[in-house]
Design an enzyme around this catalytic site. Structure first.
Site, short mmCIF file in Angstrom:
data_model
loop_
_atom_site.label_atom_id
_atom_site.label_comp_id
_atom_site.label_asym_id
_atom_site.label_seq_id
_atom_site.Cartn_x
_atom_site.Cartn_y
_atom_site.Cartn_z
N LYS A 173 3.61 -8.80 -6.94
CA LYS A 173 4.28 -7.97 -8.04
C LYS A 173 3.42 -6.61 -7.65
CE LYS A 173 3.62 -5.84 -11.44
NZ LYS A 173 3.43 -4.43 -11.29
N GLU A 176 4.30 -0.63 -10.09
CA GLU A 176 5.80 0.01 -10.09
C GLU A 176 5.72 1.55 -9.61
OE1 GLU A 176 3.76 -1.10 -12.17
OE2 GLU A 176 4.27 -0.65 -14.20
N ARG A 177 4.27 1.99 -9.50
CA ARG A 177 4.31 3.51 -8.99
C ARG A 177 4.38 3.98 -7.56
NH1 ARG A 177 -1.00 5.07 -12.34
NH2 ARG A 177 -1.25 2.93 -12.97
N CYS A 281 -11.41 2.41 -6.07
CA CYS A 281 -12.12 1.47 -7.05
C CYS A 281 -13.61 1.67 -6.48
CB CYS A 281 -11.78 -0.03 -7.21
SG CYS A 281 -11.98 -0.84 -5.42
N GLU A 383 -14.34 4.75 -16.94
CA GLU A 383 -13.86 4.86 -15.60
C GLU A 383 -12.86 6.08 -15.54
OE1 GLU A 383 -11.03 2.06 -13.86
OE2 GLU A 383 -12.14 2.61 -11.81
P1 NAD Z 1 -3.27 -1.02 -13.75
O1 NAD Z 1 -4.28 -1.99 -14.45
O2 NAD Z 1 -2.88 -0.01 -14.62
O3 NAD Z 1 -2.25 -1.68 -13.10
C1 NAD Z 1 -2.54 -3.03 -12.11
C2 NAD Z 1 -1.18 -3.89 -12.08
O4 NAD Z 1 -1.26 -4.39 -13.53
C3 NAD Z 1 0.08 -3.12 -11.83
O5 NAD Z 1 0.95 -4.00 -10.90
C4 NAD Z 1 0.78 -3.00 -13.20
O6 NAD Z 1 2.12 -3.09 -13.21
C5 NAD Z 1 0.30 -4.16 -13.91
N1 NAD Z 1 0.16 -3.87 -15.52
C6 NAD Z 1 0.09 -2.67 -16.04
N2 NAD Z 1 -0.12 -2.94 -17.27
C7 NAD Z 1 0.04 -4.17 -17.63
C8 NAD Z 1 0.17 -4.82 -18.64
N3 NAD Z 1 -0.02 -4.49 -19.86
N4 NAD Z 1 0.38 -6.12 -18.64
C9 NAD Z 1 0.36 -6.77 -17.52
N5 NAD Z 1 0.34 -6.17 -16.53
C10 NAD Z 1 0.17 -4.79 -16.34
O7 NAD Z 1 -4.10 -0.36 -12.29
P2 NAD Z 1 -3.75 0.82 -11.69
O8 NAD Z 1 -3.94 2.15 -12.62
O9 NAD Z 1 -2.27 0.22 -10.92
O10 NAD Z 1 -5.01 0.84 -10.75
C11 NAD Z 1 -6.03 1.24 -10.79
C12 NAD Z 1 -7.27 0.52 -11.35
O11 NAD Z 1 -7.44 -0.40 -10.44
C13 NAD Z 1 -8.48 1.27 -11.65
O12 NAD Z 1 -9.09 0.86 -12.80
C14 NAD Z 1 -9.33 0.75 -10.39
O13 NAD Z 1 -10.83 0.79 -10.45
C15 NAD Z 1 -8.94 -0.75 -10.31
N6 NAD Z 1 -8.94 -1.13 -8.87
C16 NAD Z 1 -9.90 -2.09 -8.70
C17 NAD Z 1 -10.07 -2.51 -7.42
C18 NAD Z 1 -11.21 -3.81 -7.32
O14 NAD Z 1 -10.91 -4.45 -6.16
N7 NAD Z 1 -12.03 -3.89 -8.12
C19 NAD Z 1 -9.59 -2.08 -6.27
C20 NAD Z 1 -8.29 -1.19 -6.63
C21 NAD Z 1 -8.39 -0.84 -7.81
#
Ligand code: NAD
Length: 497
Positions: A173, A176-177, A281, A383
Site C-alpha cells: 500500500k 497516495e501522493r 527521514c 519533525e
Molecule cells: P505518513 O505517516 O503521512 O504516511 C505513511 C503511510 O501511512 C502512507 O502510505 C499513508 O497513506 C498512510 N497513512 C496516512 N495517514 C494514515 C492514517 N491516519 N491511518 C493509517 N494510515 C495512514 O508519512 P509520509 O508523510 O508519507 O512520510 C513522511 C514521514 O515518514 C516522515 O515522518 C518521515 O520521517 C517518515 N519516514 C521514516 C523513515 C524511517 O525509516 N524511519 C523513512 C522514510 C520516511
C-alpha cells in the site's frame, strides 16, 4: 488525465470505490493523475490472489526465486531513466536524487539474491542419544507493507524484496501522493517472471490501511511513515496478532566538534540538511556546534552556503533541490518557520518568500536556517520535514551527547571530529539507532540493517539485512530421534539433556 488503479493478481485493475486522490506534479503545481482509493473488498481481492499464489511460490526453490529478482534488476536498469523521471515528476526531488532513490532499493534486491544462504537453518548432530536437531526458516504467508511518499522506489523494494525472496506473497500500500513508481515496480516484477498474485499493489488511504490491519490472512505488516501512524499501526496490528515493524519520524542531529574540518562539516550540512528539500527521514535537521567559537565559525561559513542554494524544477540537472511534495507540505513547513520566529530563534536565512520563475504555482521554498534554537522550542522538538536547519549551540561534548540522546526521536545522528576517542565514545553512548562518524547520512549499506530507536522505530527487527529475512520468516525446530537411540519404557519426567 492519467488514472492509477491497483495491481492485483498480476493485472492492472481500475478502482471501484469511486474515491480518488489527486497526484500532483510538485514542480508545476498541476494535478497530473488521479489515484484510486481502495475499499476493503478490493484489499480482500488482493489477499485472495496472494493466498492462492503463495504456496506454489514458497515451494519454488530459493535459487529460482532469486533468479526472478535477478531478472527484475535487469529490467529496473533498462527502465531506470524513465522511472527516475516519473519519480521526480510525482515526488518533486531532482532527477539525480530520484536515481539514488531507485539505486538504494536495488542494493537491497541485490542483497536478497543470497536468499538460499540467508534462509539456511541450523543443525546439531547428537544433541542427545541418537537425537539430531535442525531448524528451518519458513515464509509467513501473505504479508503487507505500507510506505511513505518520500522514497517511493527505495522503501517498497526494502520491504517486498526480502519478503518475496523468502517465499511470501506481498501486498503493497504505497503513499497516495506518488504511487506511479510502485505500480511500475510491480509490473516489472511480473515481467521478470514473478507469478501473478505474489506482488499486489493496493492504492489507498486510511481505509485501505485499516483493511490490511484487520485482515485475518495477513500475517505481518511493515510500515514506514510518521511516528503517530507508526504507533497506531504497531498497536492495531498487534491486536490481530500480526508481526509488525513500524518506522517513524526523525530529528537527526549533527554534532560539530571544535577540531572538525569546518569545510567538510559545512558541505555535509548543506547536502544532508537541504537535499531532497529536507524530505528524508535521515536528513540532518539539527546542527550542534560545540563551543562558542565553533558555533561562530560554523555560522560564518554556513549562512552564505544556505543563501546560495540552487532551488530548481525537478528535471533541472543543476538544481540542489526541488519543490516540496504538496502545497499542504509547503504550508506546513512555512508555518514551522513562522513558529520558530515567534519562539525567539534567530532566522539567519529566510527562504519563505522564494518564488521559482516560470513555475510560480510549484511548491517551492528556499532554504531556511535558524540559529540559537533551544530544546524547549517546537522547531527543535518536532519533525519539520522541509529545507529548514536549526542550530543548537552546545557548551561541551556532554551537552552535545545529551541532545540527541534525550530527544524523543532516535533515527540517525552524526559527529564530525578528527578525534577518534570522542567519536568512539559518542558512538558507544548515544541513544540513537544509526550513527555517522564524519558521515552525515549514515544509512547503512544493504548487508547491514536500517532502524531507528525510540519514537523512530516500533518493533524489534530492522529493515533489510539479515533482520529482514528474520522478520519475514518463522523458525521451525525439529528434534528427531531414531530407533537406535530409544530406551525401553515410558519416561514420565521432563526430558533433559
Ligand atoms: P505518513 O505517516 O503521512 O504516511 C505513511 C503511510 O501511512 C502512507 O502510505 C499513508 O497513506 C498512510 N497513512 C496516512 N495517514 C494514515 C492514517 N491516519 N491511518 C493509517 N494510515 C495512514 O508519512 P509520509 O508523510 O508519507 O512520510 C513522511 C514521514 O515518514 C516522515 O515522518 C518521515 O520521517 C517518515 N519516514 C521514516 C523513515 C524511517 O525509516 N524511519 C523513512 C522514510 C520516511
Amino acid at each position: 488525465m492519467r488514472s492509477i488503479g491497483h495491481f492485483i493478481g498480476g493485472k492492472a485493475v481500475n478502482g471501484t470505490s469511486g474515491r480518488f486522490a489527486d497526484v500532483y506534479q510538485p514542480m508545476t503545481g498541476d494535478v497530473q493523475a488521479q489515484v484510486a482509493l481502495a475499499t476493503k473488498a478490493e484489499l480482500r481481492a488482493a489477499v485472495e490472489n496472494a493466498k492462492a499464489a503463495q504456496p506454489a511460490w514458497a515451494a519454488t526453490n530459493p535459487q529460482r526465486r532469486a533468479r526472478v529478482l535477478m531478472k527484475f534488476l535487469e529490467l529496473v536498469a533498462r527502465d531506470n531513466d524513465t522511472m527516475a523521471e516519473l519519480l521526480a515528476r510525482e515526488h518533486g526531488k531532482t532527477f539525480p536524487d530520484a536515481k539514488g532513490d531507485i539505486l538504494r532499493g536495488v542494493e537491497v534486491v541485490e542483497f536478497v539474491l543470497g536468499v538460499p544462504h540467508l534462509m539456511k537453518g541450523e543443525y546439531t548432530e547428537g544433541a542427545g542419544p541418537g537425537i539430531d536437531i535442525y531448524s528451518m526458516r519458513q515464509p509467513l504467508g501473505v504479508v503487507a507493507g505500507i510506505t511513505p511518499f518520500n522514497f517511493p522506489a527505495m522503501i517498497p523494494m526494502w520491504q517486498f524484496a526480502p519478503a518475496i525472496a523468502a517465499g511470501n506473497a506481498f501486498i503493497l500500500k504505497p503513499s497516495e501522493r506518488d504511487p506511479g513508481v510502485p505500480m511500475r515496480l510491480a509490473e516489472l516484477m511480473l515481467e521478470a517472471g514473478l507469478p501473478p498474485g505474489i506482488l499486489n499493489v493496493v492504492n489507498g488511504d486510511k481505509d485501505a490501511v485499516d483493511a490490511i490491519l484487520d485482515d485475518p490472512d495477513i500475517s505481518a505488516v511493515g510500515f514506514v511513515g510518521s511516528s503517530a501512524i507508526a504507533q497506531y499501526i504497531y498497536e492495531r496490528a498487534a491486536q490481530t496478532g500480526k508481526r509488525a515493524q513500524c518506522f517513524g519520524g526523525a530529528k537527526n542531529h549533527m554534532i560539530v566538534m571544535p577540531d572538525a574540518d569546518m569545510d567538510q562539516a559545512v558541505d555535509a550540512l548543506v547536502g544532508a540538511g537541504y537535499g531532497a528539500a529536507g524530505e528524508r527521514c535521515m536528513a540532518v535537521s539539527v546542527a550542534v556546534p560545540v563551543g562558542k567559537t565553533t558555533g561562530d565559525r560554523l555560522m560564518e561559513k554556513l549562512i552564505p552556503r544556505v543563501e546560495n542554494l540552487k532551488i530548481g524544477p525537478s528535471l533541472d540537472p543543476t538544481a540542489d533541490f526541488g519543490p516540496l511534495v504538496t502545497k499542504a507540505a509547503l504550508e506546513r513547513v512555512r508555518n514551522y518557520v513562522d513558529i520558530g520566529v515567534k519562539e525567539g530563534a534567530t532566522l539567519a536565512v529566510d527562504g519563505r518568500g522564494f518564488k521559482m520563475q516560470g513555475y510560480e504555482n510549484g511548491f517551492y521554498m528556499g532554504g531556511c536556517l535558524f540559529d540559537n534554537v533551544t530544546r524547549d522550542m517546537r522547531i527543535y522538538k518536532e519533525e519539520i520535514f522541509g529545507p529548514v536547519l536549526s542550530v543548537v549551540r552546545a557548551h561541551d561534548f556532554d551537552e552535545a551527547l545529551r541532545l540527541p540522546s534525550e530527544h524523543e526521536y532516535g533515527n540517525g545522528v552524526a559527529i564530525f571530529t578528527r578525534d577518534g576517542d570522542s567519536a568512539r565514545e559518542f558512538a558507544a553512548r548515544v541513544n540513537v539507532g544509526m550513527v555517522g562518524i564524519n558521515v552525515p547520512i549514515p544509512v547503512p549499506v544493504a548487508y547491514f540493517s536500517f532502524g531507528g530507536w525510540k519514537r523512530s522505530g516500533f518493533g524489534d527487527l530492522n529493515q533489510y539485512g539479515a533482520d529482514s529475512i528474520r522478520f519475514y520468516t518463522k523458525t521451525k525446530t525439529v528434534t528427531a530421534r531414531w530407533p537406535s537411540g530409544v530406551k525401553e519404557g515410558a519416561d514420565f519426567a521432563m526430558p533433559t539433556s
